[in-house]
Write an enzyme that holds these catalytic residues in place. Structure first.
Site, PDB file in Angstrom:
ATOM      1  N   HIS A 206     -12.758  45.545   9.403  1.00 49.12           N
ATOM      2  CA  HIS A 206     -11.528  44.394   8.693  1.00 49.12           C
ATOM      3  C   HIS A 206     -11.995  42.761   8.890  1.00 49.12           C
ATOM      4  O   HIS A 206     -11.695  42.448   8.814  1.00 49.12           O
ATOM      5  CB  HIS A 206     -10.073  44.894   8.751  1.00 49.12           C
ATOM      6  CG  HIS A 206      -9.754  44.155   9.884  1.00 49.12           C
ATOM      7  ND1 HIS A 206     -10.135  45.128  11.078  1.00 49.12           N
ATOM      8  CD2 HIS A 206      -9.345  42.668  10.467  1.00 49.12           C
ATOM      9  CE1 HIS A 206      -8.987  44.515  11.938  1.00 49.12           C
ATOM     10  NE2 HIS A 206      -9.072  43.469  11.679  1.00 49.12           N
TER      11      HIS A 206
HETATM   12  C1  UD1 Z   1      -5.248  39.517  11.041  1.00 49.34           C
HETATM   13  C2  UD1 Z   1      -5.658  38.902  12.867  1.00 49.34           C
HETATM   14  C3  UD1 Z   1      -7.117  39.718  13.275  1.00 49.34           C
HETATM   15  C4  UD1 Z   1      -5.690  41.613  13.255  1.00 49.34           C
HETATM   16  C5  UD1 Z   1      -5.861  41.461  12.002  1.00 49.34           C
HETATM   17  C6  UD1 Z   1      -5.086  43.151  11.872  1.00 49.34           C
HETATM   18  C7  UD1 Z   1      -5.611  36.319  12.623  1.00 49.34           C
HETATM   19  C8  UD1 Z   1      -6.777  35.523  12.090  1.00 49.34           C
HETATM   20  N1  UD1 Z   1      -5.965  37.428  12.291  1.00 49.34           N
HETATM   21  O1  UD1 Z   1      -6.036  39.858  10.327  1.00 49.34           O
HETATM   22  O2  UD1 Z   1      -6.467  39.123  14.289  1.00 49.34           O
HETATM   23  O3  UD1 Z   1      -7.340  41.523  13.637  1.00 49.34           O
HETATM   24  O4  UD1 Z   1      -4.870  41.096  10.999  1.00 49.34           O
HETATM   25  O5  UD1 Z   1      -4.646  43.518  10.356  1.00 49.34           O
HETATM   26  O6  UD1 Z   1      -4.393  36.212  12.712  1.00 49.34           O
HETATM   27  N2  UD1 Z   1      -3.834  40.241   2.968  1.00 49.34           N
HETATM   28  C9  UD1 Z   1      -3.079  41.875   2.158  1.00 49.34           C
HETATM   29  N3  UD1 Z   1      -2.080  41.836   2.507  1.00 49.34           N
HETATM   30  C10 UD1 Z   1      -1.137  41.603   3.550  1.00 49.34           C
HETATM   31  C11 UD1 Z   1      -2.329  41.002   4.840  1.00 49.34           C
HETATM   32  C12 UD1 Z   1      -3.315  40.479   4.183  1.00 49.34           C
HETATM   33  O7  UD1 Z   1      -3.157  41.628   0.808  1.00 49.34           O
HETATM   34  O8  UD1 Z   1      -0.059  41.955   4.381  1.00 49.34           O
HETATM   35  C13 UD1 Z   1      -5.419  39.847   2.674  1.00 49.34           C
HETATM   36  C14 UD1 Z   1      -5.506  39.273   1.928  1.00 49.34           C
HETATM   37  O9  UD1 Z   1      -5.836  38.468   1.507  1.00 49.34           O
HETATM   38  C15 UD1 Z   1      -5.064  38.128   3.117  1.00 49.34           C
HETATM   39  C16 UD1 Z   1      -6.670  38.866   3.636  1.00 49.34           C
HETATM   40  O10 UD1 Z   1      -5.931  40.074   3.844  1.00 49.34           O
HETATM   41  O11 UD1 Z   1      -5.494  36.516   2.803  1.00 49.34           O
HETATM   42  C17 UD1 Z   1      -6.215  38.041   5.527  1.00 49.34           C
HETATM   43  O12 UD1 Z   1      -4.883  38.228   6.226  1.00 49.34           O
HETATM   44  P1  UD1 Z   1      -5.094  37.847   7.089  1.00 49.34           P
HETATM   45  O13 UD1 Z   1      -3.255  37.723   7.733  1.00 49.34           O
HETATM   46  O14 UD1 Z   1      -5.309  35.592   6.730  1.00 49.34           O
HETATM   47  O15 UD1 Z   1      -6.061  37.953   8.219  1.00 49.34           O
HETATM   48  P2  UD1 Z   1      -6.555  38.947   8.442  1.00 49.34           P
HETATM   49  O16 UD1 Z   1      -7.920  39.918   7.948  1.00 49.34           O
HETATM   50  O17 UD1 Z   1      -4.776  40.939   7.520  1.00 49.34           O
END
Ligand code: UD1
Length: 370
Positions: A206
């Site tokens: 991811h």
């Molecule tokens: C976050 C952490 C990362 C960790 C990961 C574990 C940061 C910078 N990154 O990354 O260190 O390894 O979590 O999972 O804090 N989304 C959903 N549903 C959710 C959450 C996210 O659909 O419940 C999708 C959305 O499109 C979102 C994208 O995932 O924009 C990224 O989510 P985000 O929380 O920004 O970062 P992660 O890639 O999950």
């Protein structure tokens, strides 16, 4: 002592669960509230973990959701400031390296509230990782730095952190793993999926550096497809990776189905904590770009190939089962060949990854603040 415990994203939940449990042993000294920023909000990324880990429901949910880094961080800060002003905690505890970790640290410190960071001092030295920025900002501000290994202690000292703020306590994520291992072992999932012990690999992917660029992602998928010809790969897919695969039109790399019938990269929705632990325990190989999984495989004694150029957790390579290979096709394939051609498991468990880290943390806090 009034403490606010912060969680936001999936890897935070298994780190906070044992801390809450340890705090419950001190009802006369500690009053604690659980704050969920809402960085992760999907049922399978968040609530499922609370159920699996027996965590109390959050007392306060900031419901910030997704956004750009600035948007997400800013929203957490605005909402968490209100909570701090209302609740007036003596201490805030943050874990890991996600945006919620950094945002809540900055907010609390600017209000003069002490902050403790659990899993401090990890460094990848890669400023392209958002997590590295979060780690640096968090550690420079915190009053208590709880570390998982001595390399982290040295990193902090090298950055000028006073020694009396650093406490080598061990690894809270491993507290959770050791507590749930027997329970996870009992699950029927492997049989339901039609998998035999040592007869499959698991995969997580991811990181923006691996999934946001179509060429990079394609190279990784080409390597994985070849490995999956020899050993089926089970891939519980992160929402952001699913989005990118759809965007780039890479669906043909994957198979789906109720049972893992033969070779291929088999997609599933994100799994719960116990389910994924259950599958990783008897995997022949784990492929990942996650941080925590490098540590979990080290303790499980399962070979881990990390699809990154660097790691903030070098102890998992020095003492554990982890190999860093980067994200180029040939390197990934060569590492997988090596692992699959050699029998057995290797590695040893790092010092103080013994199931008691959270107790040590709470002992320190009660002794100093209680
Ligand atoms: C976050 C952490 C990362 C960790 C990961 C574990 C940061 C910078 N990154 O990354 O260190 O390894 O979590 O999972 O804090 N989304 C959903 N549903 C959710 C959450 C996210 O659909 O419940 C999708 C959305 O499109 C979102 C994208 O995932 O924009 C990224 O989510 P985000 O929380 O920004 O970062 P992660 O890639 O999950």
């Amino acid at each position: 002592m009034k403490i606010l415990n912060i969680v936001g994203a999936r890897p935070n939940f298994m780190k906070m669960a044992p801390i809450i449990e340890a705090m419950n042993q001190y009802p006369d000294q500690i009053q604690h509230l659980l704050v969920h920023t809402g960085q992760h909000y999907d049922e399978k990324m968040s609530k499922a973990f609370f159920d699996d880990l027996g965590m109390p429901k959050p007392d306060i949910d900031l419901e910030v959701g997704s956004g750009s880094h600035a948007e997400q961080t800013a929203r957490i800060m605005v909402e968490f400031e209100k909570v701090c002003l209302r609740e007036k905690p003596d201490l805030v505890i943050v874990v890991g390296d996600v945006n919620s970790t950094m945002a809540c640290t900055i907010t609390a410190k600017k209000l003069g509230i002490k902050v403790a960071h659990v899993e401090a001092g990890l460094r990848s030295r890669d400023m392209n990782m958002p997590e590295e920025i979060n780690r640096l900002c968090t550690d420079v501000l915190c009053d208590y730095l709880f570390t998982t290994d001595r390399i982290a202690d040295e990193n902090l000292k090298g950055e000028g952190v006073a020694e009396e703020k650093i406490f080598f306590v061990g690894n809270v994520m491993i507290d959770t793993l050791l507590k749930h291992k027997a329970m996870a072992e009992q699950l029927p999932l492997r049989e339901t999926l039609g998998l035999a012990p040592d007869g499959y690999a698991t995969l997580t992917l991811h990181r923006p550096s691996n999934v946001d660029d179509p060429q990079v992602l394609q190279g990784i998928l080409d390597a994985l497809a070849e490995i999956a010809g020899r050993l089926p790969i089970l891939f519980p897919i992160h929402p952001r990776t699913r989005k990118m695969i759809q965007q780039f039109g890479f669906e043909a790399y994957f198979r789906t189905g109720e049972r893992i019938a033969g070779p291929g990269i088999w997609l599933t929705d994100p799994l719960g904590y116990l389910e994924f632990l259950h599958l990783n325990m008897t995997a022949r190989l784990v492929l990942t770009d996650s941080g925590g999984l490098q540590e979990e495989t080290t303790v499980l004694g399962v070979p881990c190939i990390t699809l990154r150029h660097n790691t903030e957790r070098p102890i998992t390579c020095e003492e554990g089962t982890n190999i860093l290979v980067g994200n180029h096709k040939e390197k990934i394939l060569a590492a997988a060949q090596t692992v699959l051609n050699r029998p057995g498991r290797a590695g040893r468990i790092p010092e103080k990854w013994d199931g008691h880290a959270a107790e040590r943390i709470v002992e320190v806090l009660v002794a100093r603040e209680g």
